[in-house]
Design a protein around this motif. Sequence first.
Motif, PDB file in Angstrom:
ATOM      1  N   GLU A  10       0.997  -1.357   0.278  1.00 12.10           N
ATOM      2  CA  GLU A  10       0.191   0.158  -0.137  1.00 12.10           C
ATOM      3  C   GLU A  10       0.878   1.274  -0.059  1.00 12.10           C
ATOM      4  O   GLU A  10       0.640   1.424  -0.728  1.00 12.10           O
ATOM      5  CB  GLU A  10      -1.208  -0.108   0.950  1.00 12.10           C
ATOM      6  CG  GLU A  10      -2.274  -1.587   1.486  1.00 12.10           C
ATOM      7  CD  GLU A  10      -2.315  -1.230   2.625  1.00 12.10           C
ATOM      8  OE1 GLU A  10      -3.606  -1.794   2.846  1.00 12.10           O
ATOM      9  OE2 GLU A  10      -2.194  -0.880   3.572  1.00 12.10           O
ATOM     10  N   THR A  11       1.789   0.837   0.588  1.00  5.54           N
ATOM     11  CA  THR A  11       3.186   2.587   1.253  1.00  5.54           C
ATOM     12  C   THR A  11       3.368   2.513  -0.510  1.00  5.54           C
ATOM     13  O   THR A  11       3.557   3.121  -1.336  1.00  5.54           O
ATOM     14  CB  THR A  11       3.747   2.002   1.555  1.00  5.54           C
ATOM     15  OG1 THR A  11       3.003   1.702   2.621  1.00  5.54           O
ATOM     16  CG2 THR A  11       5.238   3.036   2.047  1.00  5.54           C
ATOM     17  N   ALA A  12       3.557   0.974  -0.987  1.00  6.66           N
ATOM     18  CA  ALA A  12       4.776   1.143  -2.757  1.00  6.66           C
ATOM     19  C   ALA A  12       3.674   2.433  -3.503  1.00  6.66           C
ATOM     20  O   ALA A  12       3.931   2.896  -4.442  1.00  6.66           O
ATOM     21  CB  ALA A  12       4.927   0.322  -3.207  1.00  6.66           C
ATOM     22  N   LYS A  13       2.243   1.761  -3.544  1.00  5.72           N
ATOM     23  CA  LYS A  13       1.453   1.923  -3.991  1.00  5.72           C
ATOM     24  C   LYS A  13       0.800   3.555  -4.147  1.00  5.72           C
ATOM     25  O   LYS A  13       1.091   4.811  -4.770  1.00  5.72           O
ATOM     26  CB  LYS A  13       0.171   1.193  -4.058  1.00  5.72           C
ATOM     27  CG  LYS A  13      -0.644   2.435  -5.277  1.00  5.72           C
ATOM     28  CD  LYS A  13      -2.430   1.071  -4.815  1.00  5.72           C
ATOM     29  CE  LYS A  13      -3.068   1.427  -6.232  1.00  5.72           C
ATOM     30  NZ  LYS A  13      -3.857   0.006  -6.774  1.00  5.72           N
ATOM     31  N   GLU A  30      15.133   5.261   6.349  1.00  8.48           N
ATOM     32  CA  GLU A  30      14.552   6.725   5.659  1.00  8.48           C
ATOM     33  C   GLU A  30      13.136   6.488   6.020  1.00  8.48           C
ATOM     34  O   GLU A  30      12.736   7.561   5.847  1.00  8.48           O
ATOM     35  CB  GLU A  30      15.118   6.673   4.721  1.00  8.48           C
ATOM     36  CG  GLU A  30      16.787   6.756   4.421  1.00  8.48           C
ATOM     37  CD  GLU A  30      16.951   6.948   3.113  1.00  8.48           C
ATOM     38  OE1 GLU A  30      15.970   7.610   2.163  1.00  8.48           O
ATOM     39  OE2 GLU A  30      17.960   6.541   2.586  1.00  8.48           O
ATOM     40  N   LEU A  31      12.235   5.281   6.379  1.00 12.42           N
ATOM     41  CA  LEU A  31      10.882   5.226   6.554  1.00 12.42           C
ATOM     42  C   LEU A  31      10.287   3.959   7.994  1.00 12.42           C
ATOM     43  O   LEU A  31      11.228   3.423   7.803  1.00 12.42           O
ATOM     44  CB  LEU A  31      10.199   4.210   5.880  1.00 12.42           C
ATOM     45  CG  LEU A  31       8.539   4.292   4.728  1.00 12.42           C
ATOM     46  CD1 LEU A  31       8.647   6.231   4.799  1.00 12.42           C
ATOM     47  CD2 LEU A  31       8.429   3.636   3.254  1.00 12.42           C
ATOM     48  N   THR A  32      10.375   4.749   8.833  1.00 11.10           N
ATOM     49  CA  THR A  32      10.129   4.425  10.103  1.00 11.10           C
ATOM     50  C   THR A  32       8.479   3.474  10.013  1.00 11.10           C
ATOM     51  O   THR A  32       7.736   4.033   9.139  1.00 11.10           O
ATOM     52  CB  THR A  32       9.312   5.371  11.431  1.00 11.10           C
ATOM     53  OG1 THR A  32      10.857   6.369  11.397  1.00 11.10           O
ATOM     54  CG2 THR A  32       9.579   4.820  12.541  1.00 11.10           C
ATOM     55  N   PHE A  33       9.327   2.112  10.693  1.00 11.12           N
ATOM     56  CA  PHE A  33       8.017   1.031  10.336  1.00 11.12           C
ATOM     57  C   PHE A  33       7.701   0.782  12.204  1.00 11.12           C
ATOM     58  O   PHE A  33       8.870   0.136  12.539  1.00 11.12           O
ATOM     59  CB  PHE A  33       8.065   0.334   8.989  1.00 11.12           C
ATOM     60  CG  PHE A  33       9.929  -0.290   9.252  1.00 11.12           C
ATOM     61  CD1 PHE A  33       9.836  -2.327  10.004  1.00 11.12           C
ATOM     62  CD2 PHE A  33      10.444   0.123   9.183  1.00 11.12           C
ATOM     63  CE1 PHE A  33      10.500  -2.928   9.981  1.00 11.12           C
ATOM     64  CE2 PHE A  33      11.607  -1.005   9.790  1.00 11.12           C
ATOM     65  CZ  PHE A  33      11.880  -2.065  10.025  1.00 11.12           C
ATOM     66  N   SER A  34       6.510  -1.091  12.167  1.00 11.47           N
ATOM     67  CA  SER A  34       6.747  -1.694  12.992  1.00 11.47           C
ATOM     68  C   SER A  34       6.756  -2.726  12.274  1.00 11.47           C
ATOM     69  O   SER A  34       5.905  -3.424  11.431  1.00 11.47           O
ATOM     70  CB  SER A  34       5.138  -1.348  13.750  1.00 11.47           C
ATOM     71  OG  SER A  34       5.142  -2.019  14.640  1.00 11.47           O
ATOM     72  N   GLU A  46       3.600   8.787   8.316  1.00 12.02           N
ATOM     73  CA  GLU A  46       4.815   8.498   8.355  1.00 12.02           C
ATOM     74  C   GLU A  46       4.880   8.547   6.153  1.00 12.02           C
ATOM     75  O   GLU A  46       6.213   9.513   5.655  1.00 12.02           O
ATOM     76  CB  GLU A  46       6.000   6.964   8.676  1.00 12.02           C
ATOM     77  CG  GLU A  46       6.926   6.741   7.869  1.00 12.02           C
ATOM     78  CD  GLU A  46       8.244   7.853   8.572  1.00 12.02           C
ATOM     79  OE1 GLU A  46       8.858   7.738   8.541  1.00 12.02           O
ATOM     80  OE2 GLU A  46       8.200   8.778   9.504  1.00 12.02           O
ATOM     81  N   VAL A  47       4.041   7.917   5.859  1.00 10.82           N
ATOM     82  CA  VAL A  47       4.617   7.975   4.225  1.00 10.82           C
ATOM     83  C   VAL A  47       4.112   9.082   3.789  1.00 10.82           C
ATOM     84  O   VAL A  47       4.450   9.675   2.607  1.00 10.82           O
ATOM     85  CB  VAL A  47       2.822   6.705   3.604  1.00 10.82           C
ATOM     86  CG1 VAL A  47       3.290   6.457   2.160  1.00 10.82           C
ATOM     87  CG2 VAL A  47       3.045   5.424   4.339  1.00 10.82           C
TER      88      VAL A  47
END
Length: 166
Positions: A10-13, A30-34, A46-47
């Motif tokens: 979803e983020t990529a899209k 460079e992109l914070t995630f869980s 974040e996106v």
Amino acid sequence: MTKDWLTTGETAKMLGVSRQHVVDLCTRGELTFSQPGTHRRIRSSEVQRLATSEFTREQEKSLWLHRALLGPLMLDPARVLQIATENIARWKPLQRGDGMATRYLEQWDEVIESGVDAVADVFTSKDERSSELRQNTPFAGVLDDDERRQVLQSFREHRQREHAAV
């Protein structure tokens, strides 16, 4: 999953990039995630932050390196394009036929076939497609190790000056 959390797909899209690029952004910090379990989840905020920033550090570094490639490209285009063409021929059989790496290599093939001006445009353009292609460049080996180190040192100094001033 709530609307606040997105998958890497979803983020990529949303960002208009490949899912693998999102994974790479997460890996590089460079992109914070869980990561609940085995899958990464990224906050929509974040996106949004990433989408509104002009370039990530990695994208800026890649642009800087490709600008350095302009000199060799203008001085000896046949040699530079031959190196890239040979890299593509060597790397392509190592990739999944339906994978993103193969698609990027095929796109580079098309750019190279279009000539030196098209290659120079991708080296310097800030558009999304050029940025993605630079992240997947076949021009490895054009700059020798010392030149590459000098360019990266220059980039670090530039980045420190420019971003410290902001």
